[in-house]
Motif scaffolding. Structure first.
Motif, PDB file in Angstrom:
ATOM      1  N   GLU A 126       0.830  -1.196   0.000  1.00 26.50           N
ATOM      2  CA  GLU A 126       0.000   0.000   0.000  1.00 26.50           C
ATOM      3  C   GLU A 126       0.879   1.267   0.000  1.00 26.50           C
ATOM      4  O   GLU A 126       2.090   1.189   0.172  1.00 26.50           O
ATOM      5  CB  GLU A 126      -0.927  -0.002   1.223  1.00 26.50           C
ATOM      6  CG  GLU A 126      -0.148   0.041   2.517  1.00 26.50           C
ATOM      7  CD  GLU A 126      -1.028   0.290   3.736  1.00 26.50           C
ATOM      8  OE1 GLU A 126      -2.011   1.020   3.621  1.00 26.50           O
ATOM      9  OE2 GLU A 126      -0.699  -0.243   4.791  1.00 26.50           O
ATOM     10  N   PHE A 127       0.229   2.408  -0.145  1.00 29.57           N
ATOM     11  CA  PHE A 127       0.908   3.699  -0.122  1.00 29.57           C
ATOM     12  C   PHE A 127       1.682   3.842   1.190  1.00 29.57           C
ATOM     13  O   PHE A 127       1.167   3.531   2.260  1.00 29.57           O
ATOM     14  CB  PHE A 127      -0.126   4.822  -0.246  1.00 29.57           C
ATOM     15  CG  PHE A 127       0.473   6.184  -0.150  1.00 29.57           C
ATOM     16  CD1 PHE A 127       1.137   6.747  -1.235  1.00 29.57           C
ATOM     17  CD2 PHE A 127       0.401   6.907   1.032  1.00 29.57           C
ATOM     18  CE1 PHE A 127       1.713   7.997  -1.134  1.00 29.57           C
ATOM     19  CE2 PHE A 127       0.971   8.176   1.135  1.00 29.57           C
ATOM     20  CZ  PHE A 127       1.630   8.709   0.046  1.00 29.57           C
ATOM     21  N   GLY A 128       2.936   4.275   1.103  1.00 26.64           N
ATOM     22  CA  GLY A 128       3.724   4.504   2.308  1.00 26.64           C
ATOM     23  C   GLY A 128       4.381   3.256   2.875  1.00 26.64           C
ATOM     24  O   GLY A 128       4.982   3.295   3.948  1.00 26.64           O
ATOM     25  N   SER A 129       4.303   2.154   2.162  1.00 29.71           N
ATOM     26  CA  SER A 129       4.883   0.915   2.699  1.00 29.71           C
ATOM     27  C   SER A 129       6.399   0.855   2.459  1.00 29.71           C
ATOM     28  O   SER A 129       7.052  -0.076   2.896  1.00 29.71           O
ATOM     29  CB  SER A 129       4.170  -0.306   2.121  1.00 29.71           C
ATOM     30  OG  SER A 129       4.249  -0.324   0.715  1.00 29.71           O
ATOM     31  N   LYS A 131       8.068   1.291  -0.735  1.00 29.44           N
ATOM     32  CA  LYS A 131       8.500   0.810  -2.044  1.00 29.44           C
ATOM     33  C   LYS A 131       9.517   1.773  -2.688  1.00 29.44           C
ATOM     34  O   LYS A 131      10.547   1.354  -3.181  1.00 29.44           O
ATOM     35  CB  LYS A 131       7.285   0.669  -2.983  1.00 29.44           C
ATOM     36  CG  LYS A 131       6.189  -0.224  -2.444  1.00 29.44           C
ATOM     37  CD  LYS A 131       5.010  -0.324  -3.401  1.00 29.44           C
ATOM     38  CE  LYS A 131       4.210   0.955  -3.592  1.00 29.44           C
ATOM     39  NZ  LYS A 131       3.443   1.370  -2.403  1.00 29.44           N
ATOM     40  N   SER A 132       9.178   3.065  -2.653  1.00 30.33           N
ATOM     41  CA  SER A 132      10.061   4.053  -3.295  1.00 30.33           C
ATOM     42  C   SER A 132      11.331   4.273  -2.482  1.00 30.33           C
ATOM     43  O   SER A 132      12.398   4.537  -3.052  1.00 30.33           O
ATOM     44  CB  SER A 132       9.336   5.391  -3.468  1.00 30.33           C
ATOM     45  OG  SER A 132       8.199   5.225  -4.281  1.00 30.33           O
ATOM     46  N   GLN A 133      11.221   4.168  -1.159  1.00 30.58           N
ATOM     47  CA  GLN A 133      12.422   4.313  -0.333  1.00 30.58           C
ATOM     48  C   GLN A 133      13.434   3.229  -0.667  1.00 30.58           C
ATOM     49  O   GLN A 133      14.625   3.496  -0.770  1.00 30.58           O
ATOM     50  CB  GLN A 133      12.049   4.252   1.167  1.00 30.58           C
ATOM     51  CG  GLN A 133      11.340   5.500   1.670  1.00 30.58           C
ATOM     52  CD  GLN A 133      12.187   6.743   1.470  1.00 30.58           C
ATOM     53  OE1 GLN A 133      13.368   6.763   1.793  1.00 30.58           O
ATOM     54  NE2 GLN A 133      11.582   7.770   0.913  1.00 30.58           N
ATOM     55  N   ARG A 168      17.044  12.872  -1.217  1.00 31.63           N
ATOM     56  CA  ARG A 168      17.042  11.613  -0.475  1.00 31.63           C
ATOM     57  C   ARG A 168      18.283  10.779  -0.826  1.00 31.63           C
ATOM     58  O   ARG A 168      18.873  10.119   0.029  1.00 31.63           O
ATOM     59  CB  ARG A 168      15.748  10.852  -0.828  1.00 31.63           C
ATOM     60  CG  ARG A 168      15.469   9.654   0.014  1.00 31.63           C
ATOM     61  CD  ARG A 168      15.252   9.996   1.486  1.00 31.63           C
ATOM     62  NE  ARG A 168      15.034   8.781   2.263  1.00 31.63           N
ATOM     63  CZ  ARG A 168      15.815   8.373   3.260  1.00 31.63           C
ATOM     64  NH1 ARG A 168      16.854   9.085   3.630  1.00 31.63           N
ATOM     65  NH2 ARG A 168      15.542   7.255   3.900  1.00 31.63           N
ATOM     66  N   ARG A 309       8.488  -1.356   9.134  1.00 30.18           N
ATOM     67  CA  ARG A 309       7.932  -1.920   7.920  1.00 30.18           C
ATOM     68  C   ARG A 309       8.257  -3.418   7.906  1.00 30.18           C
ATOM     69  O   ARG A 309       9.287  -3.829   8.431  1.00 30.18           O
ATOM     70  CB  ARG A 309       8.552  -1.273   6.672  1.00 30.18           C
ATOM     71  CG  ARG A 309       8.275   0.228   6.559  1.00 30.18           C
ATOM     72  CD  ARG A 309       6.835   0.503   6.205  1.00 30.18           C
ATOM     73  NE  ARG A 309       6.548   1.911   6.008  1.00 30.18           N
ATOM     74  CZ  ARG A 309       6.166   2.750   6.959  1.00 30.18           C
ATOM     75  NH1 ARG A 309       6.040   2.330   8.211  1.00 30.18           N
ATOM     76  NH2 ARG A 309       5.911   4.015   6.687  1.00 30.18           N
ATOM     77  N   THR A 329      15.234   4.996   7.846  1.00 29.37           N
ATOM     78  CA  THR A 329      15.843   6.079   8.611  1.00 29.37           C
ATOM     79  C   THR A 329      16.494   7.036   7.622  1.00 29.37           C
ATOM     80  O   THR A 329      16.509   6.777   6.417  1.00 29.37           O
ATOM     81  CB  THR A 329      16.945   5.543   9.544  1.00 29.37           C
ATOM     82  OG1 THR A 329      18.013   5.036   8.730  1.00 29.37           O
ATOM     83  CG2 THR A 329      16.421   4.442  10.453  1.00 29.37           C
TER      84      THR A 329
HETATM   85  P1  ADP Z   1       5.589   3.948  -1.089  1.00 26.83           P
HETATM   86  O1  ADP Z   1       6.500   4.181  -2.234  1.00 26.83           O
HETATM   87  O2  ADP Z   1       5.443   2.505  -0.735  1.00 26.83           O
HETATM   88  O3  ADP Z   1       4.273   4.621  -1.241  1.00 26.83           O
HETATM   89  P2  ADP Z   1       7.575   5.502   0.313  1.00 26.83           P
HETATM   90  O4  ADP Z   1       8.755   4.660   0.046  1.00 26.83           O
HETATM   91  O5  ADP Z   1       7.419   6.727  -0.478  1.00 26.83           O
HETATM   92  O6  ADP Z   1       6.262   4.598   0.220  1.00 26.83           O
HETATM   93  O7  ADP Z   1       7.567   5.971   1.848  1.00 26.83           O
HETATM   94  C1  ADP Z   1       7.787   5.095   2.942  1.00 26.83           C
HETATM   95  C2  ADP Z   1       8.093   5.850   4.197  1.00 26.83           C
HETATM   96  O8  ADP Z   1       9.425   6.334   4.223  1.00 26.83           O
HETATM   97  C3  ADP Z   1       7.224   7.060   4.442  1.00 26.83           C
HETATM   98  O9  ADP Z   1       6.277   6.735   5.415  1.00 26.83           O
HETATM   99  C4  ADP Z   1       8.199   8.132   4.952  1.00 26.83           C
HETATM  100  O10 ADP Z   1       7.790   8.619   6.199  1.00 26.83           O
HETATM  101  C5  ADP Z   1       9.494   7.381   5.141  1.00 26.83           C
HETATM  102  N1  ADP Z   1      10.654   8.248   4.889  1.00 26.83           N
HETATM  103  C6  ADP Z   1      10.915   8.946   3.786  1.00 26.83           C
HETATM  104  N2  ADP Z   1      12.052   9.653   3.917  1.00 26.83           N
HETATM  105  C7  ADP Z   1      12.508   9.398   5.170  1.00 26.83           C
HETATM  106  C8  ADP Z   1      13.646   9.839   5.916  1.00 26.83           C
HETATM  107  N3  ADP Z   1      14.543  10.696   5.413  1.00 26.83           N
HETATM  108  N4  ADP Z   1      13.807   9.353   7.166  1.00 26.83           N
HETATM  109  C9  ADP Z   1      12.921   8.498   7.683  1.00 26.83           C
HETATM  110  N5  ADP Z   1      11.835   8.045   7.027  1.00 26.83           N
HETATM  111  C10 ADP Z   1      11.623   8.488   5.780  1.00 26.83           C
END
Ligand code: ADP
Ligand code: MG
Length: 336
Positions: A126-129, A131-133, A168, A309, A329
């Motif tokens: 889901e959103f915020g899980s 994936k992009s991080q 990032r 996560r 983090t």
């Molecule tokens: P998705 O792509 O699955 O929708 P994201 O990867 O965009 O989700 O986001 C996952 C989480 O990473 C977010 O909830 C955000 O709070 C967290 N996040 C993003 N940048 C940082 C950071 N610099 N430090 C800690 N947490 C972060």
């Protein structure tokens, strides 16, 4: 310059022209220009798809007689190089696989070392899980040396949701003590505006992969998100079949790149809230079995307790379905 660059087919002379799939289809008996066109636009755009089609399908899409359809299919089968490889060749290929580490031990262990080169890995959730991080983490860590858990590689980042953030990348690079300017230079980003554009970008990526980026072989291709444009562009009920066909073609391009150039393809995918095709499974990924069958490694991501996560390996051919807990983090991905 690494010797890894140009490990794909070598073209020594600019005048050498290899036969494209389109040429091959045009060359089949009973296939004129009009029939070829009809086959191409309906997804029968390579010898393999024609070889495994039923005569009835070709009758429907190309308007040929059943006898001609049979002739076309048999000719396509004759022409097709089935690509058998010996077990020994496959073992050699397996030995060349690089594993990209994530910085989180539990996650790497779940993947028996990390995200593999040579195939597609999919994270869905889901959103915020996160994936992009994970995409950002890999885009930096692939640039580490092999000893450090990277691949001395560069990155193509195809961005379908405008989620790429250079800031990032800088954070994660600094956390690893890398020169963030260099790290950013080694990532080529392209924004995809719709599904056709996305498919084109994937195809065009091969030119960059053949050349490498700043003398570094491309070892990671990110597609974030794989499915969102397809979902938006083909949202009507009657459009599902076309969507799946296109998605299949798109994934075959990605798979070919992964395989041919031994790079890691990382794709992200969403889950359907209330899928009408998969009753009882709230975690069904978009794209159904087209995406599932084309991703060798699938990880389901969800939010855990206290901001953590959880990643769960799904349907791996040789790894157990295990889970790994991690946190995002400033530095990237870490163990809890
Ligand atoms: P998705 O792509 O699955 O929708 P994201 O990867 O965009 O989700 O986001 C996952 C989480 O990473 C977010 O909830 C955000 O709070 C967290 N996040 C993003 N940048 C940082 C950071 N610099 N430090 C800690 N947490 C972060
Ligand atoms: Mg995202």
């Amino acid at each position: 310059m690494s010797e890894d660059i140009n490990e794909g087919p070598q073209v020594t002379d600019g005048t050498v022209k290899t036969e494209t799939e389109e040429d091959k289809i045009n060359g089949l008996p009973g296939v004129g220009a009009a029939t070829a066109e009809k086959l191409m636009v309906t997804g029968f755009d390579n010898l393999m798809s024609i070889s495994v089609a039923s005569p009835g399908q070709l009758v429907d899409v190309a308007g040929v007689t059943e006898a001609t359809a049979r002739k076309i299919i048999y000719a396509a089968r004759d022409k097709l190089d089935m690509g058998f490889e010996s077990g020994e060749d496959l073992l050699k290929k397996r030995e060349q696989i690089v594993k990209l580490t994530t910085g989180c031990k539990a996650f790497d262990e779940m993947l028996a070392g990390g995200f593999e080169s040579g195939s597609i890995s999919e994270c869905f959730g889901e959103f915020g899980s996160s994936k992009s991080q994970i995409a950002h983490v890999l885009a930096v860590r692939v640039q580490l040396s092999k000893d450090q858990g990277g691949a001395d590689g560069s990155v193509i980042f195809l961005d379908g949701e405008s989620t790429f953030r250079p800031e990032r990348i800088i954070q994660i690079a600094n956390g690893l003590g890398l020169n963030h300017e260099e790290v950013l230079k080694n990532i080529k980003v392209a924004r995809a505006f719709n599904s056709d554009h996305q498919m084109l970008l994937a195809e065009k990526s091969e030119d960059i992969i053949k050349e490498g980026i700043n003398g570094l072989p491309v070892k990671l291709l990110v597609m974030d998100s794989l499915t969102s444009h397809f979902r938006a562009d083909f949202s009507g009920r009657g459009e599902l079949a076309v969507r799946q066909q296109k998605l299949n073609r798109h994934m075959h391009v990605l798979m070919k790149l992964a395989n041919q150039y031994n790079l890691c393809v990382y794709v992200t995918n969403q889950v359907m809230a209330k899928p009408d095709m998969f009753f009882g499974d709230p975690t069904a990924a978009i794209g159904g079995n087209i995406v599932g069958h084309n991703s060798q490694t699938r990880i389901y991501l969800r939010k855990g307790k206290k901001g953590t996560r959880v990643g769960k390996l799904i349907d791996s051919p040789y790894l157990a379905d295990t889970e790994a807990i991690f946190k995002i983090t400033e530095n990237g991905m870490e163990d809890v």
